[in-house]
Write a protein that holds these residues in place. Structure first.
Motif, short mmCIF file in Angstrom:
data_model
loop_
_atom_site.label_atom_id
_atom_site.label_comp_id
_atom_site.label_asym_id
_atom_site.label_seq_id
_atom_site.Cartn_x
_atom_site.Cartn_y
_atom_site.Cartn_z
N ILE A 116 1.15 -1.11 -0.01
CA ILE A 116 0.43 0.42 -0.10
C ILE A 116 0.49 1.55 -0.41
O ILE A 116 0.26 2.52 0.23
N ALA A 117 2.57 1.00 -0.21
CA ALA A 117 3.11 2.23 -0.33
C ALA A 117 3.09 3.32 0.82
O ALA A 117 3.12 2.68 2.09
N SER A 118 3.17 4.48 0.67
CA SER A 118 2.58 5.95 1.45
C SER A 118 1.23 6.08 1.89
O SER A 118 1.08 6.54 3.28
N VAL A 119 0.10 4.68 1.87
CA VAL A 119 -0.99 4.83 2.89
C VAL A 119 -0.83 4.54 3.93
O VAL A 119 -1.20 4.50 4.99
N ARG A 164 7.33 18.74 8.99
CA ARG A 164 8.25 20.04 9.27
C ARG A 164 9.33 19.57 10.18
O ARG A 164 9.83 20.75 10.68
N THR A 165 10.27 18.49 9.38
CA THR A 165 11.59 18.54 10.36
C THR A 165 12.09 19.66 9.84
O THR A 165 13.56 19.43 10.60
N ARG A 210 8.57 24.60 7.66
CA ARG A 210 8.14 24.46 6.82
C ARG A 210 7.96 23.40 6.55
O ARG A 210 8.57 22.32 6.58
N PHE A 211 6.72 23.46 5.35
CA PHE A 211 6.22 21.78 5.77
C PHE A 211 7.26 20.39 4.04
O PHE A 211 7.05 21.69 3.11
N SER A 212 7.50 20.07 4.66
CA SER A 212 8.48 19.32 3.72
C SER A 212 7.74 17.94 3.51
O SER A 212 8.50 17.19 4.60
N TYR A 213 7.02 17.75 2.65
CA TYR A 213 6.71 16.22 2.31
C TYR A 213 8.28 15.29 2.07
O TYR A 213 8.68 14.97 1.69
N CYS A 214 8.54 13.87 3.54
CA CYS A 214 10.11 13.69 3.62
C CYS A 214 9.39 12.07 4.27
O CYS A 214 8.83 12.26 5.44
N ASN A 215 10.33 10.85 3.98
CA ASN A 215 9.74 9.58 4.10
C ASN A 215 10.87 9.88 4.82
O ASN A 215 10.58 8.06 6.01
N ARG A 323 1.16 28.52 2.11
CA ARG A 323 0.91 30.30 1.86
C ARG A 323 -0.80 29.95 0.90
O ARG A 323 -1.15 28.23 1.17
N LYS A 324 -1.62 30.27 1.37
CA LYS A 324 -2.49 30.26 1.56
C LYS A 324 -3.11 29.26 0.04
O LYS A 324 -2.75 29.62 -1.07
N GLY A 325 -3.90 28.01 0.03
CA GLY A 325 -4.34 27.55 -1.03
C GLY A 325 -5.23 25.60 0.08
O GLY A 325 -5.79 26.39 0.75
N THR A 326 -5.79 25.64 -1.28
CA THR A 326 -6.35 24.19 -0.28
C THR A 326 -5.92 23.18 0.14
O THR A 326 -6.33 22.20 0.60
N LYS A 327 -4.38 22.62 -0.25
CA LYS A 327 -4.02 21.53 -0.31
C LYS A 327 -2.80 21.39 1.00
O LYS A 327 -2.48 22.08 1.63
N ASN A 328 -3.42 20.50 1.89
CA ASN A 328 -2.49 20.68 3.30
C ASN A 328 -2.38 19.48 3.75
O ASN A 328 -2.80 18.58 2.93
N TYR A 329 -2.05 19.66 4.78
CA TYR A 329 -1.17 18.15 5.47
C TYR A 329 -1.07 18.09 7.10
O TYR A 329 -1.17 19.46 7.76
N GLY A 330 -1.99 17.34 6.98
CA GLY A 330 -2.54 16.93 9.22
C GLY A 330 -1.14 16.18 9.58
O GLY A 330 -0.55 16.08 10.10
#
Length: 400
Positions: A116-119, A164-165, A210-215, A323-330
């Motif tokens: 299922i990878a990143s799920v 956010r690390t 800042r946010f940066s998606y990171c495995n 920055r204002k937008g719709t995409k986000n991460y909890g």
């Protein structure tokens, strides 16, 4: 004779001997009590109780639209995977097609576990959140209070969960420099921690800025789960999530044991994709599951006693919207937040030829899951079904 024996016997010695024997018995009992398995102290997921049955008339009203989407998205059953839509935990629509293993001629069924990878991140986050909920760790606890050699002193568990690390992706810093890692060797989570601690791997950005998606974040969370539970990640996930929810076809991949029996993945042209040196890292990926098992997991996450309300609210708060937008991460979940107030929660995955999409429409109690072991971006298109169930103002011209 008996009286003579009693006279010769030291009564205090007998009493002392009885006391010692009694004490030994108690010690054995205490030892047995204290060696009670860690399993008994683990916070565990609980299945959601019975949900309101949906009518056949309702199923008939939406099944046609779902079927139309399926045939359009995967014409002639070209998905090579599994697909499920449910409401209130009740399956409305499901399909299975294609090869689990082309060489062996085995087909994908409801009981075929797929990577299922990143799920997997949603499940890793769930275990961490259960530990937070139970008071075993704190969301804003410094990582180096648990993983003693972890070098970034400002980094917290929350920052690992919400990316956010500022850390770099382990797949990149182990790929280019042999002095950092020899790719002939299988990389493990512990190896990643050791590299971070000893090889002066710089941050991509200052921690917390800042946010940066990171495995790498989720590889570290898996080590935290191990440290706190005293179990391997594989066993902890089994005891905390898979076993109590009856997820009988779900497991964490073990490179040494499972290599020959797992469902392989394929390129879009059907060529099998082999293993590489990154395949032993877990937490960010490497859970194999089925759509039915993930449905059980989703409903349990929607249970009223999943987490305390204050913690649950933080899970579904966005932390990536600089920055204002719709995409986000909890906290372990992606989201789209529209100005209308509607929220869409999901997570996608990709590893080798495996693609996955998990969607939970919380307000409507709808679950949408797609898993494929043949490379295709069509797996991610299942979000197009959300407007069937609620007011989700997608602009499908802006596809990810």
């Amino acid at each position: 004779m008996k009286m003579s024996l009693l006279k010769k016997t030291n009564i205090p010695q007998i009493l002392f001997l009885l006391l010692v024997l009694s004490s030994c018995g108690n010690d054995k009992k205490t030892t047995a009590d204290t060696t009670t398995t860690t399993e008994d102290t683990l916070p565990k997921m609980k299945p959601l109780g019975p949900e309101k049955r949906i009518s056949q008339a309702y199923i008939n009203s939406v099944a046609g639209r779902i079927n139309h989407f399926y045939n359009k998205n995967w014409p002639n059953n070209t998905m090579n995977g599994s697909f499920l839509v449910a409401r209130n935990g009740q399956i409305i629509f499901e399909r299975y097609n294609g090869f689990a293993n082309k060489n062996e001629g085995t087909k994908i069924t409801a009981e075929t576990p797929v990577q299922i990878a990143s799920v997997s991140k949603v499940l890793t986050a769930t275990a961490v959140l259960k530990l937070v909920n139970a008071g075993k760790i704190d969301l804003d606890q410094k990582v180096n209070t648990i993983l003693k050699t972890f070098p970034y002193e400002d980094c917290t568990i929350r920052m690992l969960l919400d990316h956010r690390t500022g850390m770099r992706n382990y797949a990149y810093f182990t790929d280019r420099d042999k002095s950092v890692w020899d790719r002939h060797n299988q990389l493990t989570n512990k190896d990643i921690l050791d590299i971070l601690a000893t090889k002066n791997i710089g941050l991509e950005s200052r921690t917390g800025t800042r946010f940066s998606y990171c495995n790498t974040n989720y590889a570290m969370l898996a080590l935290i789960i191990e440290k706190i539970t005293g179990l391997t990640y594989k066993e902890a996930m089994h005891q905390m999530i898979f076993k109590p929810l009856g997820m009988k076809h779900t497991y964490v991949f073990d490179d040494d044991k499972d290599k020959k029996k797992i469902v392989p993945s394929y390129k879009g042209n059907g060529v099998e994709i082999g293993f590489d040196y990154l395949d032993n890292v877990y937490g960010d990926k490497n859970i194999f599951s089925t759509v039915r098992d993930l449905l059980k997991f989703d409903r349990a996450r929607n249970s009223p006693d999943f987490l305390k309300p204050a913690l649950l609210k933080q899970v579904y708060t966005g932390y990536s919207n600089e920055r204002k937008g719709t995409k986000n991460y909890g906290l372990g979940i992606r989201m789209i937040n529209w100005e209308t107030g509607q929220n869409f929660y999901f997570h996608n995955g990709w590893w080798h030829g495996n693609t996955s999409s998990y969607i939970t429409l919380m307000k409507e109690h709808v679950t949408i899951i797609a898993l494929s072991n043949k490379m295709t971006r069509n797996t991610y298109a299942v979000r197009k079904l959300a407007p069937v169930f609620g007011d989700y103002p997608f602009n499908f011209k802006d596809e990810e």
